[in-house]
Design a protein around this motif. Sequence first.
Motif, short mmCIF file in Angstrom:
data_model
loop_
_atom_site.label_atom_id
_atom_site.label_comp_id
_atom_site.label_asym_id
_atom_site.label_seq_id
_atom_site.Cartn_x
_atom_site.Cartn_y
_atom_site.Cartn_z
N THR A 19 9.16 -12.44 -10.65
CA THR A 19 9.12 -11.11 -11.25
C THR A 19 10.27 -9.96 -10.98
OG1 THR A 19 6.68 -11.40 -11.31
CG2 THR A 19 7.55 -9.31 -12.04
N VAL A 20 10.56 -9.69 -11.78
CA VAL A 20 11.68 -8.39 -11.63
C VAL A 20 10.84 -6.99 -12.21
CG1 VAL A 20 13.80 -7.35 -12.31
CG2 VAL A 20 13.53 -9.82 -12.18
N PRO A 21 10.96 -6.05 -11.39
CA PRO A 21 10.15 -4.80 -11.59
C PRO A 21 10.80 -4.08 -12.85
CG PRO A 21 11.38 -4.43 -9.64
CD PRO A 21 11.18 -6.05 -9.91
N GLU A 22 10.02 -3.52 -13.88
CA GLU A 22 10.52 -2.87 -14.79
C GLU A 22 11.36 -1.64 -14.44
OE1 GLU A 22 7.43 -2.24 -17.92
OE2 GLU A 22 6.94 -4.46 -18.06
N GLU A 23 11.13 -1.12 -13.35
CA GLU A 23 11.66 0.17 -12.98
C GLU A 23 12.47 -0.10 -11.71
OE1 GLU A 23 9.11 3.46 -13.39
OE2 GLU A 23 8.77 3.43 -15.35
N PHE A 24 13.47 0.70 -11.37
CA PHE A 24 14.02 0.67 -10.02
C PHE A 24 13.35 1.54 -8.94
CE2 PHE A 24 17.47 1.79 -7.12
CZ PHE A 24 17.68 0.58 -6.45
N ARG A 43 0.77 -1.16 -0.09
CA ARG A 43 0.06 0.04 0.00
C ARG A 43 0.72 1.41 0.11
NH1 ARG A 43 -2.75 -0.82 4.48
NH2 ARG A 43 -4.09 -2.16 3.62
N ARG A 44 2.14 1.32 0.79
CA ARG A 44 2.99 2.35 0.83
C ARG A 44 3.64 2.74 -0.45
NH1 ARG A 44 -0.30 2.99 4.07
NH2 ARG A 44 -0.22 3.29 6.23
N LEU A 45 3.85 1.45 -1.37
CA LEU A 45 4.44 1.37 -2.43
C LEU A 45 3.72 1.63 -3.75
CD1 LEU A 45 6.95 -1.31 -1.73
CD2 LEU A 45 7.51 1.12 -1.52
N SER A 46 2.31 1.72 -3.56
CA SER A 46 1.39 1.69 -4.52
C SER A 46 1.53 0.59 -5.46
CB SER A 46 1.61 2.94 -5.64
OG SER A 46 1.52 3.88 -4.76
N VAL A 47 1.61 -0.64 -4.98
CA VAL A 47 1.72 -2.00 -5.75
C VAL A 47 0.96 -2.97 -4.84
CG1 VAL A 47 3.96 -1.55 -6.86
CG2 VAL A 47 3.82 -2.75 -4.80
N SER A 48 0.43 -3.98 -5.46
CA SER A 48 -0.44 -4.86 -4.61
C SER A 48 0.54 -5.87 -3.98
CB SER A 48 -1.20 -5.65 -5.79
OG SER A 48 -0.41 -6.32 -6.40
N ALA A 49 -0.22 -6.37 -3.05
CA ALA A 49 0.53 -7.26 -2.17
C ALA A 49 1.28 -8.53 -2.93
CB ALA A 49 -0.31 -7.92 -1.15
N SER A 50 0.27 -8.90 -3.95
CA SER A 50 0.81 -10.03 -4.67
C SER A 50 2.04 -9.74 -5.62
CB SER A 50 -0.18 -10.80 -5.45
OG SER A 50 -0.82 -9.69 -6.53
N THR A 51 1.92 -8.54 -6.08
CA THR A 51 3.26 -8.06 -7.27
C THR A 51 4.56 -7.89 -6.20
OG1 THR A 51 1.73 -6.70 -8.51
CG2 THR A 51 3.98 -6.28 -8.20
N LEU A 52 4.51 -7.43 -4.79
CA LEU A 52 5.50 -7.44 -3.96
C LEU A 52 6.20 -8.90 -3.61
CD1 LEU A 52 7.38 -5.70 -2.37
CD2 LEU A 52 5.85 -5.65 -0.22
N HIS A 53 4.95 -9.68 -3.47
CA HIS A 53 5.43 -11.31 -3.21
C HIS A 53 6.24 -11.86 -4.24
CE1 HIS A 53 4.87 -15.61 -2.71
NE2 HIS A 53 5.22 -15.16 -1.52
N ARG A 54 5.81 -11.47 -5.39
CA ARG A 54 6.60 -11.93 -6.65
C ARG A 54 7.94 -11.42 -6.76
NH1 ARG A 54 1.50 -11.43 -9.13
NH2 ARG A 54 1.90 -9.46 -10.22
N TYR A 55 8.08 -10.11 -6.32
CA TYR A 55 9.42 -9.35 -6.17
C TYR A 55 10.22 -10.11 -5.20
CZ TYR A 55 7.48 -5.29 -8.62
OH TYR A 55 6.83 -4.52 -9.37
N ARG A 108 18.58 -7.22 -16.70
CA ARG A 108 19.32 -7.75 -18.09
C ARG A 108 18.90 -9.20 -18.27
NH1 ARG A 108 25.43 -5.27 -17.04
NH2 ARG A 108 24.80 -2.94 -17.69
N ALA A 109 19.21 -10.01 -17.21
CA ALA A 109 18.62 -11.36 -17.36
C ALA A 109 17.01 -11.43 -17.77
CB ALA A 109 18.94 -12.15 -15.95
N ARG A 110 16.20 -10.80 -17.27
CA ARG A 110 14.73 -10.78 -17.59
C ARG A 110 14.72 -10.30 -19.09
NH1 ARG A 110 11.02 -7.00 -18.25
NH2 ARG A 110 12.45 -5.35 -17.61
#
Length: 396
Positions: free
Chosen positions: A47-52, A30-42, A81-83
Amino acid sequence: MPKDAAVEEFARLVRALKARDGRSYEALGRRLSVSASTLHRYCSGATVPEEFAVVDRLALLCGADEEERRALAAAWTEADRARRRAAPPAPMSAPTSVPPPVPTPVPSAPEPSPDPEPTAPKPTPAPEAPLPRPRRTPSLPAPLLVAGAVVLVVLALAAALLGRPSRTPSAPAPSPQREQPVPFTWAVGSQLWQGGCGHTYLVDRAPRAVAPPPVAADAGAWAGAHGAVHGGETLVRVTLQGRSPSTAVVLHALHVRVVGRAAPPPWNAYRTGSGCGGAVTLRHFAVDLDRPRPLARPVDGRDASGEEPRTIPAVSFPYKVTASDPEELLVSARTAGCDCRWYLELEWSSGDRSGTVRITDGGKPFRTSGTAGRPAYAFDTVEGRWITDAESGQSG
């Protein structure tokens, strides 16, 4: 370094940050503006986020230092790069074959139509009887005809002025288009206390006519029954949530609109509690109502509950909310010498739509008044009555 090892190294660093913070995936997301499932994939390396930027915000939120952030940036670069290397090429579409032309059928000559059958001769109609002569109506004199025409014109003009419907058929009026609802919902709480411990109200009543202070949950009913006004500060919590699970709403700015200024009323100030120091200071928007044009200034929070205090980054616009990722905005509006009436405006966009919503206190402006020079009272639980600060000092 093999591509899977680069992704795993990046995921390990993200997991370490999450474990250090201790909050859940949903709270951090919620603080990062992403869903809980997306953060779990990181964290799992799926999943590798497209932006740092989102990972850097996580590092700041979890209290990482500059060296840790540089190591995280290097790991994200290798994992990205690997992604990209592992991304499958886009499939090529097979050429489409052109179907052979369909021959146009040649129309055959029309068959001759059969000869028409002979018809019997029509009988000769009998001679019609002569019509009777119409009876001649005597004509009116010319002055009467002119007067009648004038009367008809006057009646027509009167009907037009009185708005009588015309007998001439006309096209129906177009039906008004129904406005689309705002793509998010919001709820407002305005009877909040700092840390839930205490608050100051201005009340136009003598101490004996004021009920004992309520608990924080009953503050709204107590303030309404006494006609109380926020003294010195008003805390407003705005809870926002998107309507559609697939469409995000971007919040762009929060504005403060003051619609009335007056001198504070000469009422008594009643403190509902002595305050309490909390280990966590929430991030919020600070508003100085005494300024000619108040602004909503984002302020960092602070968490001192752990071994080392850490900063909770303030909300910065633009900010995104969805149906599964709501957000709360806390506003602290203060004044020392004004009886101010004000409200908030929130700018938003979603897809090709945009707009502004007005946030009020149940349809009315919020009201905050200064307390300088006003008699101040606190409640003595031993004696069961409101006492002044001087009485409190004498009793102590």
